[in-house]
Design a protein around this motif. Structure first.
Motif, mmCIF file in Angstrom:
data_model
loop_
_atom_site.group_PDB
_atom_site.id
_atom_site.type_symbol
_atom_site.label_atom_id
_atom_site.label_comp_id
_atom_site.label_asym_id
_atom_site.label_seq_id
_atom_site.Cartn_x
_atom_site.Cartn_y
_atom_site.Cartn_z
ATOM 1 N N GLU A 164 3.809 -4.657 -3.676
ATOM 2 C CA GLU A 164 3.502 -3.839 -2.498
ATOM 3 C C GLU A 164 1.999 -3.633 -2.360
ATOM 4 N N ARG A 165 1.315 -3.400 -3.481
ATOM 5 C CA ARG A 165 -0.141 -3.215 -3.454
ATOM 6 C C ARG A 165 -0.829 -4.451 -2.871
ATOM 7 N N GLU A 166 -0.429 -5.621 -3.323
ATOM 8 C CA GLU A 166 -1.030 -6.853 -2.818
ATOM 9 C C GLU A 166 -0.744 -7.045 -1.332
ATOM 10 N N SER A 167 0.455 -6.689 -0.916
ATOM 11 C CA SER A 167 0.824 -6.796 0.488
ATOM 12 C C SER A 167 -0.041 -5.884 1.352
ATOM 13 N N ILE A 168 -0.241 -4.668 0.901
ATOM 14 C CA ILE A 168 -1.084 -3.713 1.633
ATOM 15 C C ILE A 168 -2.520 -4.212 1.690
ATOM 16 N N LYS A 169 -3.026 -4.728 0.581
ATOM 17 C CA LYS A 169 -4.405 -5.239 0.561
ATOM 18 C C LYS A 169 -4.569 -6.394 1.547
ATOM 19 N N LYS A 170 -3.584 -7.259 1.626
ATOM 20 C CA LYS A 170 -3.660 -8.381 2.574
ATOM 21 C C LYS A 170 -3.663 -7.876 4.012
ATOM 22 N N LEU A 171 -2.850 -6.871 4.284
ATOM 23 C CA LEU A 171 -2.835 -6.287 5.630
ATOM 24 C C LEU A 171 -4.186 -5.646 5.966
ATOM 25 N N LEU A 172 -4.774 -4.964 5.008
ATOM 26 C CA LEU A 172 -6.067 -4.329 5.249
ATOM 27 C C LEU A 172 -7.143 -5.366 5.517
ATOM 28 N N SER A 213 -5.200 1.603 9.777
ATOM 29 C CA SER A 213 -6.071 1.467 8.602
ATOM 30 C C SER A 213 -5.971 2.699 7.701
ATOM 31 N N THR A 214 -6.020 3.862 8.312
ATOM 32 C CA THR A 214 -5.908 5.102 7.541
ATOM 33 C C THR A 214 -4.558 5.186 6.833
ATOM 34 N N TYR A 215 -3.497 4.858 7.548
ATOM 35 C CA TYR A 215 -2.160 4.871 6.961
ATOM 36 C C TYR A 215 -2.080 3.921 5.771
ATOM 37 N N LEU A 216 -2.578 2.710 5.948
ATOM 38 C CA LEU A 216 -2.510 1.732 4.859
ATOM 39 C C LEU A 216 -3.346 2.155 3.653
ATOM 40 N N HIS A 217 -4.499 2.751 3.892
ATOM 41 C CA HIS A 217 -5.318 3.242 2.775
ATOM 42 C C HIS A 217 -4.600 4.365 2.016
#
Length: 91
Positions: free
Chosen positions: A80-88, A24-28
């Motif tokens: 990439e932003r949308e992909s990260i948001k979906k993962l979060l 979570s920290t990494y993705l943020h």
């Protein structure tokens, strides 16, 4: 004993929770970097997103030649932003 186990023991956590919080920290942090890069490119061209950039290029307000690299970089960053948001959301 793995590093994850050592960290979990040190902080009285479950190893799975250490992994979850680490991801979570990494993705943020990754999201913050991507959003900063988006902001930089968007500000450079006076737009909010790749669609506005495309519209300005089509209207001739921005040179296609000068914005070519930024257009594709901005498009990739937004994906990439949308992909990260979906993962979060899944964490």
């Amino acid at each position: 004993m793995t590093v994850i186990d050592m960290v979990a023991k040190e902080f009285h956590m479950n190893p799975k929770e250490v992994i979850k919080e680490s991801i979570s920290t990494y993705l943020h942090q990754k999201l913050s970097k991507v959003e900063a890069d988006i902001f930089t490119i968007a500000k450079k061209h006076g737009v909010k997103d790749v669609f506005e950039l495309d519209a300005k290029i089509k209207k001739g307000l921005i040179s296609e030649k000068d914005s070519y690299d930024d257009y594709f970089a901005l498009d990739n960053l937004e994906v990439e932003r949308e992909s990260i948001k979906k993962l979060l959301e899944k964490i």
